[in-house]
Design an enzyme around this catalytic site. Structure first.
Site, PDB file in Angstrom:
ATOM      1  N   SER A  80     -17.580 -15.899 -22.590  1.00  0.00           N
ATOM      2  CA  SER A  80     -16.262 -15.348 -22.304  1.00  0.00           C
ATOM      3  C   SER A  80     -15.195 -16.036 -23.132  1.00  0.00           C
ATOM      4  O   SER A  80     -15.137 -15.832 -24.332  1.00  0.00           O
ATOM      5  CB  SER A  80     -15.909 -15.325 -20.824  1.00  0.00           C
ATOM      6  OG  SER A  80     -14.811 -14.450 -20.637  1.00  0.00           O
ATOM      7  N   HIS A  85      -1.767 -21.704 -23.646  1.00  0.00           N
ATOM      8  CA  HIS A  85      -0.371 -21.452 -24.010  1.00  0.00           C
ATOM      9  C   HIS A  85       0.391 -22.724 -23.670  1.00  0.00           C
ATOM     10  O   HIS A  85       0.243 -23.239 -22.560  1.00  0.00           O
ATOM     11  CB  HIS A  85       0.203 -20.249 -23.262  1.00  0.00           C
ATOM     12  CG  HIS A  85       1.441 -19.718 -23.908  1.00  0.00           C
ATOM     13  ND1 HIS A  85       1.399 -18.844 -24.979  1.00  0.00           N
ATOM     14  CD2 HIS A  85       2.734 -19.970 -23.669  1.00  0.00           C
ATOM     15  CE1 HIS A  85       2.639 -18.565 -25.349  1.00  0.00           C
ATOM     16  NE2 HIS A  85       3.470 -19.236 -24.569  1.00  0.00           N
ATOM     17  N   CYS A 100     -19.497 -17.347 -17.948  1.00  0.00           N
ATOM     18  CA  CYS A 100     -20.587 -16.810 -17.157  1.00  0.00           C
ATOM     19  C   CYS A 100     -21.886 -17.511 -17.539  1.00  0.00           C
ATOM     20  O   CYS A 100     -21.882 -18.461 -18.307  1.00  0.00           O
ATOM     21  CB  CYS A 100     -20.699 -15.293 -17.369  1.00  0.00           C
ATOM     22  SG  CYS A 100     -21.093 -14.837 -19.077  1.00  0.00           S
TER      23      CYS A 100
END
Length: 132
Positions: A80, A85, A100
């Site tokens: 994934s 930020h 996952c």
């Protein structure tokens, strides 16, 4: 996901405590952190997290912003992603780790806190896709 985990877990679901679900989503908010405008350090730390979590890096893309020199970006993983930020002028960074399969995103928490010398971290852990 590595070939071994793909053979053992072909749909890449994560299993913990006997429960299967899509993956683990960990959010890490760092407060009082430093070096949040240092794009090369951010990339190095993301790569370290990928290795420690047992994930497979596909690509990293980071973008600096002006005028505050914040950074946004993502490490795309076979399992994934890790996204970031930053607000260096406020000493704040928001990291999201969603993985996952056999990956262990919670292992990145201590790395993020230490490498950015955070005074405080707020962490949330979610199991995604419990109704699959």
């Amino acid at each position: 996901m590595n070939q071994r985990s793909a053979k053992l877990n072909p749909d890449a679901l994560m299993t913990r405590d006997g429960t299967s679900f899509a993956g683990l989503h960990v959010t890490v908010d760092l407060y009082g952190a430093i070096e949040l405008d240092n794009i090369s350090l951010i990339e190095k730390v993301m790569r370290e997290c990928v290795v420690e979590c047992g994930a497979t890096l596909l690509h990293i893309h980071l973008k600096p912003f002006t005028p505050n020199e914040g950074v946004t970006g993502v490490a795309v993983l076979a399992e994934s992603h890790i996204s970031v930020h930053t607000w260096p002028e406020r000493g704040f960074a928001a990291f999201d780790l969603f993985m996952c399969g056999d990956a262990q995103p919670e292992k990145a928490i201590a790395i993020l806190e230490a490498r950015f010398c955070a005074k405080r971290a707020a962490v949330n852990v979610f199991r995604r896709g419990l109704d699959l």
